[in-house]
Design a protein around this motif. Structure first.
Motif, PDB file in Angstrom:
ATOM      1  N   CYS A 106      -3.523  -8.700  -8.997  1.00 38.30           N
ATOM      2  CA  CYS A 106      -4.549  -8.384  -9.993  1.00 38.30           C
ATOM      3  C   CYS A 106      -4.535  -6.882 -10.281  1.00 38.30           C
ATOM      4  N   TYR A 154      -4.908  -5.334  -6.673  1.00 37.95           N
ATOM      5  CA  TYR A 154      -5.621  -6.165  -5.687  1.00 37.95           C
ATOM      6  C   TYR A 154      -4.849  -7.462  -5.564  1.00 37.95           C
ATOM      7  N   ARG A 167       0.814  -1.221   0.000  1.00 39.07           N
ATOM      8  CA  ARG A 167       0.000   0.000   0.000  1.00 39.07           C
ATOM      9  C   ARG A 167       0.840   1.260   0.000  1.00 39.07           C
ATOM     10  N   GLN A 200      -5.294   3.363  -6.785  1.00 29.07           N
ATOM     11  CA  GLN A 200      -4.865   2.029  -6.374  1.00 29.07           C
ATOM     12  C   GLN A 200      -5.585   0.978  -7.193  1.00 29.07           C
ATOM     13  N   LYS A 229      -6.842  -3.721 -11.876  1.00 23.81           N
ATOM     14  CA  LYS A 229      -8.110  -3.192 -12.384  1.00 23.81           C
ATOM     15  C   LYS A 229      -7.768  -1.918 -13.162  1.00 23.81           C
TER      16      LYS A 229
END
Ligand SMILES: Cc1cc2nc3c(=O)[nH]c(=O)nc-3n(C[C@H](O)[C@H](O)[C@H](O)COP(=O)(O)O)c2cc1C
Length: 176
Positions: free
Chosen positions: A79, A46, A34, A43, A81
């Motif tokens: 992952c 994941y 993070r 952000q 996005k």
């Protein structure tokens, strides 16, 4: 551990002990992600933590049959996005989203090293198949996998270019 030590001690570990990783250590490792820099502070990354034997076997198969992966106690599936970043940065968004995920991954690798854990960044994978195994929505892409566990043995340091081979000053190919 000194940052310099973690940077230099991090190596790709492909042989692991069966020893369980305490949950607090796993969370510490993930928390480090993070703090990585992010384009527009978006952000997009994941993480899916996979511990189950069957899933790890399936994932290893989808990583060009890298069977050593099955013996890692944990797979962290990174992952991405991309959509939100693309909306903000249009064409550059794709690149930024990958860079964001990569920066987060390096934090994970270094934190794990500090905690005495071994990791390997696995990028050779079949995105679509893993997407199906993990039931990812269509707009979520698998970027890479990090294997995590206590190392069985410390690998040799990989060959590194000397600094003077990769550093130029002011313009390409210009040495001091
Ligand atoms: C983008 C990327 C993809 C990688 N993919 C794999 C992989 O699929 N399998 C593997 O065993 N190692 C993989 N690695 C690890 C590299 O092989 C390793 O970092 C390199 O040989 C240097 O060794 P070191 O990490 O011990 O310094 C990958 C590393 C990166 C950065």
């Amino acid at each position: 551990m000194e940052l310099d030590k973690a940077i230099k001690e991090r190596k790709s570990v492909r042989e692991y002990l069966t020893k369980r990783i305490p949950e607090e250590k796993l969370m510490e490792v993930l928390d480090a992600a993070r703090y990585a820099p992010k384009a527009g502070n978006l952000q997009n990354f994941y993480f899916i933590v996979v511990k189950s034997k069957k899933r790890k076997e399936d994932i290893s198969e989808c990583c060009k049959n890298q069977s050593w992966m099955k013996n890692a106690p944990i797979h962290i599936v990174v992952c991405n996005k991309v959509k939100d970043i693309k909306r903000l940065y249009s064409e550059q968004g794709e690149l930024f989203s990958i860079q964001n995920a990569a920066a987060a991954m390096e934090n994970i690798l270094l934190k794990a090293t500090e905690l005495g854990l071994g990791t390997c960044w696995v990028g050779a994978l079949d995105f679509v198949k893993i997407q199906r195994i993990l039931k990812l929505p269509d707009d979520v892409r698998v970027e890479a996998i990090i294997t995590l566990g206590y190392p069985k043995k410390i690998p040799r340091t990989s060959r590194k270019y000397d600094l003077d081979k990769i550093v130029y000053f002011e313009e390409w190919d210009k040495k001091k």
